[in-house]
Scaffold this motif. Structure first.
Motif: not given
Length: 562
Positions: A384-406
Motif C-alpha cells: 500500500e505504501i509502495n503504491g502511494r509513492m513516486g518516482p521509482n527511486c523512492r519506491k526502491m529506497a522504501w522497499l530496500l528499507a523494508v528488506m533491511n528491517s526484517g
C-alpha cells in the motif's frame, strides 16, 4: 532555604494528597482558600519541619471542608507496551526512561504542567508525586509487569528494584534540596554549570545543574514558557555537556502532546498534526494559527543542525506511535490525503527517516488503510505504501528499507518482485528519477540507489539482477542524452576536455559497469593518441609550467583509478 515548609493538601476519598508546597505560611493559606472555591472535599495546610536528625515533624495548621470531589482532577496511569530496564537512579534519568515515564504519567504531568526532569531533580515535585494517591505504586506495578515479562523474572523482585531506584533518586534530590545553587538570571547554562563546578560539592555537577535549572522551569506554568526559558539559557554550542542537559529538558517538554499543540497551533486533522511534528523534527516547522512562531524560529535551526539529537529522537519516536495508532489521518473522506505529505517527508532516495521503527509504523498504517490483518497484514501494508509513492527511486529506497528491517521476512519474494518493478522501465530515467531533476542529479540518484542495493540484505543473485538493470539504464541515459559528448566538447582544448572527462569518471555519478566503462573508454582513447602528452600542453610555452601541468594530470589519473 528554610527547614520548614507548608504543604497544601486536598482530600480524595480517604487519602490526603499534596497539592502544592510553600515556604511561607500565608501563601499556603491563601492557596487553600482558593481551592475551597473549587470542587474539593476538604483542604489542609500542614507545616512540615525537618529536624537535625533528618526526621520530619508535621502539624495541621488549617483544615476546612469543601463543596465536593473534583472529578476533573482524577488522574490515572496511561497504558504503555514497553519500558527500559531500570536498576538504579541513573537508569531512571536516561532519556528512554524519561520518555516512558512521560507517557506513563502523561495525565499527571499535563495536570501539573511539569516534565519528568522537573520531578526527578526537584524533591518537592518528586515528593508530591510519590504521595499522589496510588499513582506511583500503580505505575511501578505496571512497569514491573513489563520488566518481569521481558526478562522472564519475578514481578515482586522487579517492583523492589524499581522502588529502590526511586528511593535512591529521592534521596539525592532531597540531599541537595536546600543547597544554595546559582540562579539563571542573565546567565547561560554553561556559566551556571561552571559556577557549580567551582563549589566543589559532593554531588555530580550535571545533576546539580539540572536541579538549578528545574527550579526555574517549575516556576513557569505553561509549556511554551518552559521552552522559552530553556532556549534563553542556551550557552556555548561547543559545551557538549551543557547542550546535552538542555536537550534533555526540551525532549521532556516536547514529549507532551499539549506542549506540541501550544507550540505548533491547532491542526485541521490528525494527519496534518503528524506532518507538523515531522517538520519540527526536521527543523523546518511552520506553525498553524496560534503557534509560538518566535520559539519555532529558535528551535528550527537547532533541530536542522542536529544539535538536539535527544529531542529529535523523542519526536520521531512519538511520530512512530502516532502512525501506529488507530486514529484516522483525516476528518472526512473527501479531505486531501495527508499520507502523501507524510511520505514525501519520510521517504527519499536516501532511505527512510528514523530507520526500522518508522518502516514498521508506515507498514502498519498501510495495513490499516487496507483494513487487513493476519499474517499478510504487514506485506499488504508495504504494498500500500509502495503504491502511494513516486518516482521509482523512492519506491526502491522504501522497499530496500523494508528488506533491511526484517518485518516481512516470510514474504521476501514478493518484495523482490516489487523491487524488480521499480527498474522495469529505465528509459531516459523518466520513471525512475524526479522528472525535474538535472541530468547530473539523475545519474547520481541511480548510483546512490545502486550503492544502497549493494549494501542491502538481498541475496547476491537478487542484487545482480536489479543492479544490471540500473547500470543498463544509466548507460542508456549517457547515450540518449549524449552526456559524454557534451563534456567532450571539440571546441575546447584537449587538456580541458581530458580533465573534465577524468573528473566525470571519478565524480561518483557512474556505476562500476557499463556506464563507467563508456566514460573510461573515451579517456583511454585520448591516452592512446600519438603524442598525447605534447598535445596536452601545446599551448603552454613555459617549460616549468608544462612539466607541472603534465604531472598534475597524471596524478589526477592515478587518483581516479586509471
Amino acid at each position: 532555604m528554610s527547614d520548614t515548609t507548608f504543604e497544601v493538601r486536598v482530600q480524595r476519598g480517604e487519602r490526603w494528597i499534596i497539592h502544592s508546597t510553600f515556604d511561607v505560611e500565608k501563601e499556603a493559606v491563601n492557596e487553600a482558600e482558593k481551592l475551597l472555591k473549587t470542587k474539593v472535599s476538604a483542604v489542609r495546610v500542614v507545616r512540615d519541619w525537618e529536624r537535625a536528625d533528618g526526621r520530619h515533624i508535621e502539624k495541621v495548621l488549617l483544615e476546612k471542608q469543601g463543596a465536593g470531589e473534583d472529578d476533573d482532577k482524577d488522574v490515572r496511569v496511561s497504558a504503555i507496551e514497553d519500558a527500559p530496564l531500570c536498576d538504579s537512579d541513573n537508569d531512571l534519568l536516561q532519556s528512554e526512561s524519561r520518555a516512558t515515564i512521560n507517557r506513563l504519567l502523561r495525565k499527571y504531568f499535563e495536570q501539573e504542567i511539569l516534565t519528568p526532569c522537573e520531578v526527578m531533580y526537584n524533591y518537592q515535585n518528586l515528593r508530591k508525586l510519590m504521595f499522589h494517591d496510588t499513582l506511583m505504586p500503580t505505575a511501578v506495578d505496571k512497569v514491573a509487569g513489563i520488566h518481569a515479562k521481558a526478562t522472564d523474572g519475578d514481578h515482586i523482585e522487579a517492583m523492589n528494584k524499581l522502588h529502590g531506584a526511586i528511593e535512591q533518586l529521592a534521596a539525592r534530590a532531597r540531599e541537595v534540596e536546600k543547597v544554595d545553587l546559582p540562579a539563571f538570571e542573565d546567565a547561560t547554562i554553561s556559566e551556571v554549570r561552571d559556577e557549580i563546578r567551582r563549589l566543589n560539592l559532593a554531588e555530580d555537577t550535571d545533576f546539580l545543574t539540572m536541579v538549578a535549572l528545574t527550579r526555574v522551569l517549575s516556576s513557569s506554568r505553561n509549556w511554551v514558557g518552559k521552552l522559552d526559558l530553556a532556549l534563553k539559557v542556551k550557552g556555548d554550542e561547543k559545551d557538549e555537556a551543557a547542550r546535552k542537559l538542555l536537550d534533555d529538558v526540551i525532549a521532556d517538554i516536547l514529549g507532551s502532546p499539549v506542549a506540541l499543540k501550544e507550540l505548533l497551533g491547532s491542526s485541521r486533522s490528525f494527519g496534518d498534526a503528524v506532518i507538523l511534528h515531522i517538520d519540527l523534527a526536521l527543523g523546518r516547522a511552520r506553525g498553524n494559527r496560534g503557534s509560538a512562531d518566535d520559539i519555532l524560529e529558535l528551535l528550527n535551526p537547532l533541530f536542522g543542525s542536529g544539535l538536539l539529537a535527544t529531542s529529535q529522537e523523542a519526536l520521531f519516536d512519538y511520530i512512530v506511535r502516532e502512525l501506529r495508532s488507530a486514529n484516522s489521518l483525516t476528518r472526512h473522506e473527501s479531505d486531501p490525503d495527508p499520507l502523501v505529505g507524510i511520505l514525501d517527508r519520510l521517504v527519499s532516495e536516501k532511505g527512510v527517516v528514523y530507520g526500522a521503527p518508522m518502516v514498521s509504523a508506515l507498514a502498519e498504517r498501510g495495513a490499516r488503510l487496507r483494513n487487513v490483518g493476519g499474517p499478510r497484514a504487514m506485506i499488504d501494508g508495504v504494498a500500500e505504501i509502495n503504491g502511494r509513492m513516486g518516482p521509482n527511486c523512492r519506491k526502491m529506497a522504501w522497499l530496500l528499507a523494508v528488506m533491511n528491517s526484517g518485518i516481512v521476512e516470510d514474504f521476501g519474494d514478493e518484495v523482490f518482485d516489487m523491487l524488480m518493478d521499480t527498474v522495469k522501465d529505465m528509459r531516459a530515467l523518466r520513471a525512475f528519477c524526479d522528472s525535474d531533476a538535472k541530468p547530473r542529479d539523475k545519474m547520481a540518484t541511480v548510483t546512490v540507489m545502486n550503492d544502497a542495493l549493494q549494501a542491502s540484505k538481498l541475496s547476491d543473485e537478487q542484487k545482480q539482477r536489479i543492479g544490471d538493470k540500473l547500470d543498463e539504464g544509466l548507460a542508456d541515459y549517457l547515450v540518449r542524452e549524449k552526456v559524454i559528448e557534451r563534456i567532450d566538447n571539440p571546441s575546447l582544448h584537449l587538456r580541458k576536455r581530458a580533465y573534465m572527462l577524468v573528473q566525470f569518471c571519478s565524480s561518483g555519478v557512474l556505476i562500476e559497469g557499463k556506464s563507467a566503462s563508456m566514460a573510461r573508454k573515451r579517456v583511454v582513447g585520448y591516452l592512446k593518441q600519438p603524442n598525447f602528452t605534447d598535445k596536452l600542453v601545446d599551448d603552454i610555452k613555459d617549460m616549468t609550467a608544462k612539466e607541472g601541468t603534465i604531472r598534475d594530470f597524471y596524478a589526477l589519473l592515478q587518483r581516479s583509478g586509471f
